[in-house]
Enzyme design. Structure first.
Site, PDB file in Angstrom:
ATOM      1  N   GLU A 231      -5.474  -8.236  -1.429  1.00 35.74           N
ATOM      2  CA  GLU A 231      -6.151  -8.097  -0.133  1.00 35.74           C
ATOM      3  C   GLU A 231      -7.596  -7.745  -0.381  1.00 35.74           C
ATOM      4  OE1 GLU A 231      -4.649  -5.484   2.949  1.00 35.74           O
ATOM      5  OE2 GLU A 231      -2.585  -6.003   2.433  1.00 35.74           O
TER       6      GLU A 231
ATOM      7  N   GLU B  98       0.834  -1.214   0.000  1.00 37.49           N
ATOM      8  CA  GLU B  98       0.000   0.000   0.000  1.00 37.49           C
ATOM      9  C   GLU B  98       0.863   1.257   0.000  1.00 37.49           C
ATOM     10  OE1 GLU B  98      -2.705  -0.584   3.341  1.00 37.49           O
ATOM     11  OE2 GLU B  98      -4.089  -1.668   2.053  1.00 37.49           O
TER      12      GLU B  98
HETATM   13  C1  BGP Z   1      -4.366  -3.099   4.869  1.00 40.24           C
HETATM   14  C2  BGP Z   1      -3.027  -3.637   5.276  1.00 40.24           C
HETATM   15  C3  BGP Z   1      -3.041  -4.900   6.040  1.00 40.24           C
HETATM   16  C4  BGP Z   1      -4.289  -5.063   6.824  1.00 40.24           C
HETATM   17  C5  BGP Z   1      -5.560  -4.709   6.162  1.00 40.24           C
HETATM   18  C6  BGP Z   1      -6.788  -4.740   7.017  1.00 40.24           C
HETATM   19  O1  BGP Z   1      -4.377  -1.726   4.985  1.00 40.24           O
HETATM   20  O2  BGP Z   1      -2.183  -3.818   4.173  1.00 40.24           O
HETATM   21  O3  BGP Z   1      -1.849  -5.023   6.735  1.00 40.24           O
HETATM   22  O4  BGP Z   1      -4.240  -5.414   8.084  1.00 40.24           O
HETATM   23  O5  BGP Z   1      -5.462  -3.443   5.594  1.00 40.24           O
HETATM   24  O6  BGP Z   1      -6.752  -3.668   7.893  1.00 40.24           O
HETATM   25  P1  BGP Z   1      -6.992  -3.820   9.426  1.00 40.24           P
HETATM   26  O7  BGP Z   1      -6.030  -4.857   9.888  1.00 40.24           O
HETATM   27  O8  BGP Z   1      -6.721  -2.508  10.005  1.00 40.24           O
HETATM   28  O9  BGP Z   1      -8.408  -4.254   9.573  1.00 40.24           O
END
Ligand code: BGP
Length: 466
Positions: A360, A170
Protein backbone atom coordinates in the site's frame (compact mmCIF):
# COMPACT_ATOMS: atom_id res chain seq x y z
CA UNK A 1 16.74 3.11 -12.30
CA UNK A 2 16.64 -0.70 -12.48
CA UNK A 3 13.83 -2.70 -10.96
CA UNK A 4 14.34 -6.46 -10.77
CA UNK A 5 12.94 -8.62 -13.52
CA UNK A 6 9.65 -10.17 -12.36
CA UNK A 7 9.03 -7.20 -10.09
CA UNK A 8 5.37 -7.43 -9.08
CA UNK A 9 3.76 -4.14 -10.18
CA UNK A 10 0.12 -3.70 -9.35
CA UNK A 11 -2.58 -2.21 -7.18
CA UNK A 12 -4.46 -2.96 -3.98
CA UNK A 13 -7.99 -2.81 -2.59
CA UNK A 14 -9.93 -4.44 0.24
CA UNK A 15 -13.27 -6.24 -0.06
CA UNK A 16 -15.18 -3.98 2.33
CA UNK A 17 -14.04 -0.80 0.61
CA UNK A 18 -14.94 -1.81 -2.95
CA UNK A 19 -17.30 -4.78 -3.20
CA UNK A 20 -20.58 -3.47 -1.80
CA UNK A 21 -23.31 -6.17 -2.05
CA UNK A 22 -23.09 -6.25 1.73
CA UNK A 23 -25.94 -8.72 2.19
CA UNK A 24 -25.97 -10.58 -1.12
CA UNK A 25 -25.49 -14.29 -1.76
CA UNK A 26 -25.43 -15.21 1.90
CA UNK A 27 -22.84 -12.69 3.09
CA UNK A 28 -23.05 -11.99 6.82
CA UNK A 29 -22.84 -8.54 8.36
CA UNK A 30 -19.31 -7.47 9.23
CA UNK A 31 -18.00 -4.65 11.37
CA UNK A 32 -17.66 -2.30 8.37
CA UNK A 33 -21.38 -2.56 7.74
CA UNK A 34 -22.00 -0.82 11.07
CA UNK A 35 -19.15 1.72 10.77
CA UNK A 36 -20.57 4.45 8.52
CA UNK A 37 -18.05 7.02 9.76
CA UNK A 38 -14.80 5.07 9.62
CA UNK A 39 -12.75 5.25 12.78
CA UNK A 40 -14.54 8.41 13.95
CA UNK A 41 -17.99 8.15 15.44
CA UNK A 42 -19.67 5.27 17.19
CA UNK A 43 -20.70 2.08 15.40
CA UNK A 44 -24.41 1.81 14.60
CA UNK A 45 -26.68 -1.00 15.79
CA UNK A 46 -27.64 -2.01 12.25
CA UNK A 47 -26.30 -1.20 8.78
CA UNK A 48 -27.58 2.29 7.90
CA UNK A 49 -28.24 3.89 4.53
CA UNK A 50 -25.58 6.57 4.98
CA UNK A 51 -22.90 3.85 5.03
CA UNK A 52 -21.18 4.11 1.65
CA UNK A 53 -19.56 0.69 2.08
CA UNK A 54 -22.88 -1.14 1.70
CA UNK A 55 -22.67 -0.44 -2.04
CA UNK A 56 -19.09 0.89 -2.19
CA UNK A 57 -18.06 0.90 -5.87
CA UNK A 58 -20.06 -2.26 -6.61
CA UNK A 59 -16.95 -4.27 -7.44
CA UNK A 60 -19.01 -7.35 -6.58
CA UNK A 61 -20.90 -6.94 -9.85
CA UNK A 62 -18.32 -5.02 -11.87
CA UNK A 63 -15.13 -6.94 -11.13
CA UNK A 64 -14.76 -8.08 -14.75
CA UNK A 65 -14.76 -4.54 -16.08
CA UNK A 66 -12.38 -3.41 -13.32
CA UNK A 67 -9.91 -6.27 -13.69
CA UNK A 68 -9.87 -5.65 -17.46
CA UNK A 69 -8.78 -2.07 -16.68
CA UNK A 70 -6.04 -3.33 -14.34
CA UNK A 71 -4.89 -5.68 -17.09
CA UNK A 72 -4.83 -2.76 -19.53
CA UNK A 73 -2.39 -1.00 -17.18
CA UNK A 74 -0.27 -4.14 -17.26
CA UNK A 75 -0.73 -5.20 -13.63
CA UNK A 76 1.32 -8.26 -12.66
CA UNK A 77 -0.41 -8.52 -9.29
CA UNK A 78 -3.73 -7.46 -7.79
CA UNK A 79 -4.12 -7.30 -4.03
CA UNK A 80 -7.58 -7.75 -2.61
CA UNK A 81 -9.03 -9.32 0.51
CA UNK A 82 -11.55 -12.05 1.05
CA UNK A 83 -14.50 -10.82 3.10
CA UNK A 84 -14.53 -13.36 5.91
CA UNK A 85 -18.31 -12.97 6.29
CA UNK A 86 -18.92 -14.05 2.67
CA UNK A 87 -17.30 -17.38 3.52
CA UNK A 88 -18.47 -17.78 7.12
CA UNK A 89 -21.35 -15.29 7.56
CA UNK A 90 -21.15 -15.36 11.36
CA UNK A 91 -17.54 -16.48 11.56
CA UNK A 92 -18.18 -19.41 13.87
CA UNK A 93 -20.13 -21.81 11.63
CA UNK A 94 -18.89 -25.27 10.72
CA UNK A 95 -19.69 -25.09 7.00
CA UNK A 96 -18.79 -22.33 4.56
CA UNK A 97 -21.12 -20.43 2.27
CA UNK A 98 -20.65 -21.85 -1.23
CA UNK A 99 -21.79 -18.68 -3.00
CA UNK A 100 -19.12 -16.66 -1.24
CA UNK A 101 -16.45 -19.17 -2.22
CA UNK A 102 -17.69 -19.15 -5.82
CA UNK A 103 -17.43 -15.35 -6.01
CA UNK A 104 -13.70 -15.36 -5.22
CA UNK A 105 -13.14 -18.26 -7.61
CA UNK A 106 -14.57 -16.02 -10.30
CA UNK A 107 -12.41 -13.04 -9.24
CA UNK A 108 -9.19 -15.07 -9.14
CA UNK A 109 -9.99 -16.79 -12.45
CA UNK A 110 -10.56 -13.40 -14.03
CA UNK A 111 -7.16 -12.23 -12.76
CA UNK A 112 -5.42 -15.33 -14.04
CA UNK A 113 -7.06 -14.89 -17.44
CA UNK A 114 -4.82 -11.82 -17.81
CA UNK A 115 -1.79 -13.33 -16.11
CA UNK A 116 -2.36 -11.24 -12.97
CA UNK A 117 -1.30 -12.90 -9.70
CA UNK A 118 -3.82 -12.39 -6.91
CA UNK A 119 -2.31 -11.28 -3.59
CA UNK A 120 -4.87 -12.02 -0.91
CA UNK A 121 -5.32 -10.46 2.51
CA UNK A 122 -7.10 -12.99 4.68
CA UNK A 123 -8.40 -10.43 7.16
CA UNK A 124 -8.57 -6.77 6.17
CA UNK A 125 -10.57 -4.79 8.75
CA UNK A 126 -13.72 -6.82 8.12
CA UNK A 127 -14.30 -9.22 11.04
CA UNK A 128 -17.77 -10.79 10.95
CA UNK A 129 -19.99 -8.74 13.28
CA UNK A 130 -21.14 -11.80 15.17
CA UNK A 131 -17.55 -12.47 16.26
CA UNK A 132 -17.33 -8.91 17.52
CA UNK A 133 -20.63 -9.09 19.41
CA UNK A 134 -20.44 -12.58 20.84
CA UNK A 135 -16.70 -12.87 21.55
CA UNK A 136 -15.45 -9.25 21.59
CA UNK A 137 -13.33 -10.04 18.56
CA UNK A 138 -9.70 -10.97 18.98
CA UNK A 139 -9.74 -10.52 22.77
CA UNK A 140 -11.17 -14.05 22.74
CA UNK A 141 -8.96 -17.09 22.37
CA UNK A 142 -11.76 -18.77 20.43
CA UNK A 143 -11.14 -16.55 17.42
CA UNK A 144 -7.97 -18.52 16.71
CA UNK A 145 -10.00 -21.66 15.97
CA UNK A 146 -12.52 -19.80 13.78
CA UNK A 147 -9.74 -18.13 11.82
CA UNK A 148 -7.98 -21.46 11.42
CA UNK A 149 -11.11 -23.03 9.95
CA UNK A 150 -11.53 -20.05 7.62
CA UNK A 151 -7.90 -20.33 6.47
CA UNK A 152 -8.13 -24.07 5.93
CA UNK A 153 -11.26 -23.55 3.82
CA UNK A 154 -9.84 -20.85 1.58
CA UNK A 155 -6.41 -22.48 1.25
CA UNK A 156 -7.97 -25.76 0.11
CA UNK A 157 -10.30 -23.94 -2.24
CA UNK A 158 -7.84 -21.50 -3.85
CA UNK A 159 -4.58 -23.45 -3.82
CA UNK A 160 -3.16 -23.30 -7.31
CA UNK A 161 -4.99 -20.00 -7.94
CA UNK A 162 -3.49 -17.80 -5.24
CA UNK A 163 0.22 -17.87 -4.49
CA UNK A 164 0.67 -14.78 -2.29
CA UNK A 165 -1.14 -14.44 1.04
CA UNK A 166 -1.16 -11.90 3.90
CA UNK A 167 -2.51 -12.92 7.28
CA UNK A 168 -3.79 -9.64 8.83
CA UNK A 169 -3.89 -6.18 7.33
CA UNK A 170 -1.78 -3.68 9.31
CA UNK A 171 -1.70 -5.99 12.31
CA UNK A 172 -0.07 -3.33 14.52
CA UNK A 173 -3.02 -0.97 14.06
CA UNK A 174 -5.02 -2.99 16.61
CA UNK A 175 -3.21 -0.98 19.30
CA UNK A 176 -4.83 2.19 17.94
CA UNK A 177 -8.10 1.06 16.38
CA UNK A 178 -9.27 -2.07 18.24
CA UNK A 179 -12.69 -2.29 16.56
CA UNK A 180 -11.54 -1.67 13.00
CA UNK A 181 -8.48 -3.84 13.26
CA UNK A 182 -9.38 -6.44 15.87
CA UNK A 183 -13.17 -6.60 15.79
CA UNK A 184 -13.13 -5.56 19.46
CA UNK A 185 -16.43 -3.91 20.43
CA UNK A 186 -15.33 -2.81 23.89
CA UNK A 187 -14.60 0.90 23.40
CA UNK A 188 -10.89 1.69 23.37
CA UNK A 189 -11.05 3.79 26.55
CA UNK A 190 -12.60 0.87 28.45
CA UNK A 191 -10.31 -1.80 27.05
CA UNK A 192 -7.50 -2.79 29.42
CA UNK A 193 -3.94 -3.12 28.14
CA UNK A 194 -4.10 -6.69 29.36
CA UNK A 195 -7.06 -7.32 27.03
CA UNK A 196 -5.47 -5.46 24.15
CA UNK A 197 -2.13 -7.29 24.26
CA UNK A 198 -3.87 -10.61 24.78
CA UNK A 199 -5.75 -9.86 21.54
CA UNK A 200 -2.41 -9.17 19.84
CA UNK A 201 -1.16 -12.52 21.07
CA UNK A 202 -4.19 -14.30 19.66
CA UNK A 203 -3.67 -12.64 16.28
CA UNK A 204 0.02 -13.49 16.28
CA UNK A 205 -0.68 -17.13 17.09
CA UNK A 206 -3.43 -17.23 14.43
CA UNK A 207 -0.99 -15.75 11.92
CA UNK A 208 1.60 -18.45 12.72
CA UNK A 209 -1.08 -21.11 12.44
CA UNK A 210 -2.11 -19.77 9.02
CA UNK A 211 1.53 -19.90 7.94
CA UNK A 212 1.80 -23.50 9.09
CA UNK A 213 -1.41 -24.48 7.29
CA UNK A 214 -0.42 -22.65 4.12
CA UNK A 215 2.84 -24.60 3.97
CA UNK A 216 1.03 -27.89 4.47
CA UNK A 217 -1.77 -27.23 1.99
CA UNK A 218 0.03 -25.09 -0.63
CA UNK A 219 3.79 -25.75 -0.50
CA UNK A 220 4.36 -23.38 -3.45
CA UNK A 221 2.63 -20.43 -1.72
CA UNK A 222 4.35 -17.47 -0.06
CA UNK A 223 2.82 -16.08 3.08
CA UNK A 224 3.60 -12.78 4.73
CA UNK A 225 2.58 -10.51 7.55
CA UNK A 226 1.41 -6.94 6.91
CA UNK A 227 2.49 -3.97 8.98
CA UNK A 228 1.51 -0.33 9.00
CA UNK A 229 4.92 1.30 8.55
CA UNK A 230 5.50 4.78 9.89
CA UNK A 231 9.16 5.72 10.18
CA UNK A 232 9.64 7.83 13.25
CA UNK A 233 12.17 10.67 13.42
CA UNK A 234 13.40 12.42 16.56
CA UNK A 235 12.13 15.98 16.93
CA UNK A 236 15.63 17.06 17.96
CA UNK A 237 19.01 15.30 18.43
CA UNK A 238 18.43 15.29 22.20
CA UNK A 239 19.16 11.77 23.50
CA UNK A 240 15.81 11.72 25.29
CA UNK A 241 14.05 12.37 21.99
CA UNK A 242 15.93 9.46 20.45
CA UNK A 243 14.87 7.20 23.31
CA UNK A 244 11.27 8.34 22.73
CA UNK A 245 11.67 7.30 19.09
CA UNK A 246 13.07 3.95 20.12
CA UNK A 247 10.14 3.32 22.43
CA UNK A 248 7.58 4.40 19.84
CA UNK A 249 9.20 2.04 17.34
CA UNK A 250 9.01 -0.85 19.77
CA UNK A 251 5.21 -0.89 19.70
CA UNK A 252 5.26 -1.37 15.92
CA UNK A 253 8.42 -3.47 15.56
CA UNK A 254 7.11 -5.95 18.08
CA UNK A 255 4.70 -7.39 15.49
CA UNK A 256 7.39 -7.77 12.84
CA UNK A 257 9.84 -9.17 15.38
CA UNK A 258 7.45 -11.97 16.37
CA UNK A 259 6.57 -12.70 12.73
CA UNK A 260 10.19 -12.75 11.57
CA UNK A 261 11.99 -14.16 14.60
CA UNK A 262 9.28 -16.25 16.24
CA UNK A 263 9.77 -14.96 19.78
CA UNK A 264 8.62 -12.03 21.87
CA UNK A 265 11.36 -9.40 22.05
CA UNK A 266 12.90 -8.48 25.40
CA UNK A 267 11.67 -4.88 25.31
CA UNK A 268 8.08 -6.13 25.11
CA UNK A 269 8.58 -8.56 27.97
CA UNK A 270 9.89 -5.65 30.01
CA UNK A 271 6.86 -3.54 29.12
CA UNK A 272 4.49 -6.33 30.12
CA UNK A 273 6.41 -6.88 33.37
CA UNK A 274 6.38 -3.23 34.33
CA UNK A 275 2.71 -2.82 33.48
CA UNK A 276 1.66 -5.99 35.26
CA UNK A 277 0.44 -7.52 31.97
CA UNK A 278 0.50 -11.30 31.86
CA UNK A 279 0.05 -12.76 28.41
CA UNK A 280 -1.67 -16.11 28.63
CA UNK A 281 0.20 -18.42 26.34
CA UNK A 282 0.95 -22.14 26.11
CA UNK A 283 4.17 -23.97 25.21
CA UNK A 284 2.34 -25.19 22.10
CA UNK A 285 1.57 -21.59 21.07
CA UNK A 286 5.16 -20.58 21.65
CA UNK A 287 6.30 -23.44 19.46
CA UNK A 288 3.86 -22.38 16.74
CA UNK A 289 5.32 -18.87 16.78
CA UNK A 290 8.88 -20.15 16.73
CA UNK A 291 8.44 -22.68 13.94
CA UNK A 292 6.26 -20.67 11.59
CA UNK A 293 7.91 -17.38 10.80
CA UNK A 294 6.80 -15.63 7.62
CA UNK A 295 8.26 -15.88 4.10
CA UNK A 296 8.18 -12.13 3.59
CA UNK A 297 7.22 -8.89 5.29
CA UNK A 298 4.70 -6.61 3.61
CA UNK A 299 3.70 -3.15 4.70
CA UNK A 300 1.71 -0.03 3.94
CA UNK A 301 3.50 3.28 3.74
CA UNK A 302 1.86 6.69 3.66
CA UNK A 303 3.79 8.96 5.99
CA UNK A 304 6.52 9.40 8.56
CA UNK A 305 6.07 11.03 11.97
CA UNK A 306 8.19 12.63 14.66
CA UNK A 307 8.51 11.77 18.30
CA UNK A 308 10.04 13.60 21.22
CA UNK A 309 10.34 13.21 24.96
CA UNK A 310 8.31 16.28 25.89
CA UNK A 311 4.73 17.18 25.14
CA UNK A 312 1.90 14.93 24.21
CA UNK A 313 1.54 12.78 21.13
CA UNK A 314 -1.31 12.76 18.70
CA UNK A 315 -0.97 16.10 16.96
CA UNK A 316 -1.82 14.68 13.62
CA UNK A 317 -1.51 11.73 11.33
CA UNK A 318 -3.07 8.31 11.63
CA UNK A 319 -1.45 6.84 14.72
CA UNK A 320 -0.40 9.86 16.73
CA UNK A 321 3.09 11.27 16.56
CA UNK A 322 4.14 14.84 15.92
CA UNK A 323 4.33 16.86 12.72
CA UNK A 324 7.59 17.23 10.88
CA UNK A 325 8.30 20.89 10.05
CA UNK A 326 10.22 19.87 6.90
CA UNK A 327 7.35 18.06 5.19
CA UNK A 328 4.23 19.04 3.31
CA UNK A 329 0.99 17.20 3.91
CA UNK A 330 -1.96 15.85 1.95
CA UNK A 331 -5.42 17.42 2.09
CA UNK A 332 -6.11 14.99 4.93
CA UNK A 333 -3.04 16.02 6.93
CA UNK A 334 -0.88 12.99 6.11
CA UNK A 335 2.70 14.19 5.73
CA UNK A 336 4.33 13.28 2.44
CA UNK A 337 7.82 11.80 2.70
CA UNK A 338 9.14 9.74 -0.24
CA UNK A 339 12.58 9.35 1.36
CA UNK A 340 10.93 7.80 4.39
CA UNK A 341 10.07 4.86 2.14
CA UNK A 342 13.71 4.23 1.26
CA UNK A 343 14.54 4.54 4.94
CA UNK A 344 11.85 2.11 6.04
CA UNK A 345 12.82 -0.45 3.38
CA UNK A 346 16.42 -0.36 4.58
CA UNK A 347 15.44 -0.43 8.21
CA UNK A 348 13.06 -3.38 7.86
CA UNK A 349 15.56 -5.38 5.84
CA UNK A 350 18.38 -4.64 8.27
CA UNK A 351 16.15 -5.82 11.09
CA UNK A 352 14.38 -8.84 9.62
CA UNK A 353 16.43 -10.01 6.64
CA UNK A 354 13.32 -11.10 4.76
CA UNK A 355 12.09 -10.03 1.32
CA UNK A 356 9.81 -6.99 1.50
CA UNK A 357 6.62 -6.15 -0.37
CA UNK A 358 5.12 -2.64 -0.42
CA UNK A 359 1.43 -3.50 -0.57
CA UNK A 360 0.00 0.00 0.00
CA UNK A 361 1.20 3.46 -0.91
CA UNK A 362 -0.62 6.35 -2.50
CA UNK A 363 -2.15 9.80 -2.22
CA UNK A 364 -5.71 10.33 -1.05
CA UNK A 365 -6.81 13.52 -2.79
CA UNK A 366 -9.88 15.38 -4.03
CA UNK A 367 -10.19 14.89 -7.78
CA UNK A 368 -12.07 16.99 -10.31
CA UNK A 369 -13.64 15.27 -13.28
CA UNK A 370 -13.08 17.29 -16.48
CA UNK A 371 -13.71 16.73 -20.18
CA UNK A 372 -11.05 14.71 -22.00
CA UNK A 373 -9.29 11.36 -21.98
CA UNK A 374 -10.31 8.13 -23.71
CA UNK A 375 -13.62 7.94 -21.81
CA UNK A 376 -14.81 11.50 -22.52
CA UNK A 377 -14.14 12.53 -18.92
CA UNK A 378 -10.93 12.33 -16.95
CA UNK A 379 -8.93 13.71 -14.01
CA UNK A 380 -5.68 15.63 -14.56
CA UNK A 381 -4.08 14.17 -11.46
CA UNK A 382 -0.50 15.39 -11.85
CA UNK A 383 -0.25 15.62 -8.04
CA UNK A 384 -0.87 11.85 -7.78
CA UNK A 385 1.65 11.12 -10.53
CA UNK A 386 4.25 13.26 -8.73
CA UNK A 387 3.58 11.50 -5.41
CA UNK A 388 3.89 8.00 -6.85
CA UNK A 389 6.85 8.89 -9.06
CA UNK A 390 8.80 10.29 -6.11
CA UNK A 391 8.04 7.29 -3.91
CA UNK A 392 8.97 4.81 -6.62
CA UNK A 393 12.30 6.55 -7.18
CA UNK A 394 13.04 5.90 -3.52
CA UNK A 395 12.03 2.25 -3.89
CA UNK A 396 14.63 2.14 -6.69
CA UNK A 397 17.21 3.65 -4.33
CA UNK A 398 16.47 1.00 -1.71
CA UNK A 399 16.84 -1.72 -4.34
CA UNK A 400 20.23 -0.18 -5.20
CA UNK A 401 21.00 -0.31 -1.46
CA UNK A 402 20.57 -4.07 -1.72
CA UNK A 403 17.09 -4.46 -0.28
CA UNK A 404 15.12 -7.34 -1.87
CA UNK A 405 11.77 -5.79 -2.84
CA UNK A 406 9.25 -8.24 -4.29
CA UNK A 407 6.74 -5.75 -5.58
CA UNK A 408 4.68 -2.62 -5.20
CA UNK A 409 0.91 -2.29 -5.16
CA UNK A 410 -0.51 1.23 -5.00
CA UNK A 411 -3.37 1.64 -2.58
CA UNK A 412 -6.84 2.06 -4.06
CA UNK A 413 -5.85 1.50 -7.69
CA UNK A 414 -9.50 2.25 -8.38
CA UNK A 415 -11.32 4.87 -6.26
CA UNK A 416 -12.97 3.29 -3.23
CA UNK A 417 -14.37 4.16 0.19
CA UNK A 418 -11.77 5.42 2.67
CA UNK A 419 -11.02 3.24 5.70
CA UNK A 420 -10.40 6.03 8.20
CA UNK A 421 -13.06 8.52 7.13
CA UNK A 422 -15.51 6.36 5.11
CA UNK A 423 -15.57 9.03 2.38
CA UNK A 424 -15.59 8.53 -1.40
CA UNK A 425 -14.00 11.95 -1.92
CA UNK A 426 -10.65 10.75 -0.54
CA UNK A 427 -9.59 9.23 -3.85
CA UNK A 428 -6.49 7.17 -4.58
CA UNK A 429 -7.28 5.55 -7.93
CA UNK A 430 -5.95 5.51 -11.46
CA UNK A 431 -9.61 4.98 -12.28
CA UNK A 432 -12.23 7.51 -11.23
CA UNK A 433 -15.50 6.09 -9.95
CA UNK A 434 -18.54 8.34 -10.23
CA UNK A 435 -19.83 8.21 -6.69
CA UNK A 436 -20.08 11.02 -4.17
CA UNK A 437 -20.00 11.27 -0.40
CA UNK A 438 -23.79 11.62 -0.33
CA UNK A 439 -24.13 8.30 -2.16
CA UNK A 440 -25.18 9.80 -5.51
CA UNK A 441 -23.43 8.96 -8.78
CA UNK A 442 -23.65 6.56 -11.69
CA UNK A 443 -20.73 4.34 -10.61
CA UNK A 444 -19.26 4.81 -14.10
CA UNK A 445 -15.48 4.37 -14.42
CA UNK A 446 -13.13 6.90 -16.09
CA UNK A 447 -9.39 6.56 -16.71
CA UNK A 448 -7.43 9.36 -15.02
CA UNK A 449 -4.21 10.82 -16.42
CA UNK A 450 -2.28 8.66 -13.91
CA UNK A 451 -3.72 5.55 -15.61
CA UNK A 452 -1.55 6.05 -18.69
CA UNK A 453 1.38 7.13 -16.54
CA UNK A 454 1.34 3.93 -14.46
CA UNK A 455 0.89 1.82 -17.59
CA UNK A 456 4.12 3.32 -18.91
CA UNK A 457 5.97 2.76 -15.62
CA UNK A 458 5.01 -0.91 -15.68
CA UNK A 459 5.74 -1.35 -19.39
CA UNK A 460 9.24 0.08 -18.92
CA UNK A 461 9.79 -1.72 -15.59
CA UNK A 462 10.36 1.64 -13.92
CA UNK A 463 12.67 3.19 -16.49
CA UNK A 464 10.15 5.94 -17.30
CA UNK A 465 10.34 7.31 -13.74
CA UNK A 466 11.90 10.77 -13.50
C1 BGP B 1 -4.66 1.66 5.36
C2 BGP B 1 -5.65 0.56 5.16
C3 BGP B 1 -6.48 0.66 3.94
C4 BGP B 1 -6.67 2.06 3.51
C5 BGP B 1 -5.50 2.95 3.54
C6 BGP B 1 -5.74 4.39 3.24
O1 BGP B 1 -4.59 2.00 6.70
O2 BGP B 1 -5.05 -0.70 5.16
O3 BGP B 1 -7.63 -0.10 4.11
O4 BGP B 1 -7.87 2.50 3.20
O5 BGP B 1 -4.88 2.87 4.79
O6 BGP B 1 -6.42 4.97 4.31
P1 BGP B 1 -7.71 5.82 4.13
O7 BGP B 1 -8.66 4.98 3.35
O8 BGP B 1 -8.19 6.11 5.48
O9 BGP B 1 -7.29 7.04 3.38
Amino acid sequence: MKFPENFLWGGAVAANQCEGAYNEDGKGIDIQDIMPHGIKGAPTAEPTEDNLKLTAIDFYHRYKEDIALFAEMGFKVFRTSIAWSRIFPNGDEETPNEKGLAFYDAVFDECRKYGIEPLVTISHYETPLHLAKRYDGWTSHELIGFYERYCRTIFNRYKGKVKYWLTFNEINSVLHAPLLSGGILTPKEKLSEQGLYQACHHELVASALATKLAREIMPEAKIGCMILAMPTYPLTPAPDDMIAVMKANHFNDFFGDVHARGVYPGYMKRYFREKGIEIKSTPEEERLLRENTVDFISFSYYMSICEGASGSSGEGNLMGGKKNPYLKESEWGWQIDPKGLRYVLNRFYDRWQKPLFIVENGLGAKDELVAGGPDGKTVEDDYRIAYLNDHLLQVGEAIEDGVPVMGYTTWGCIDLVSASTAQMSKRYGFIYVDRNDDGTGSLARYRKKSFGWYKEVIATNGESLK
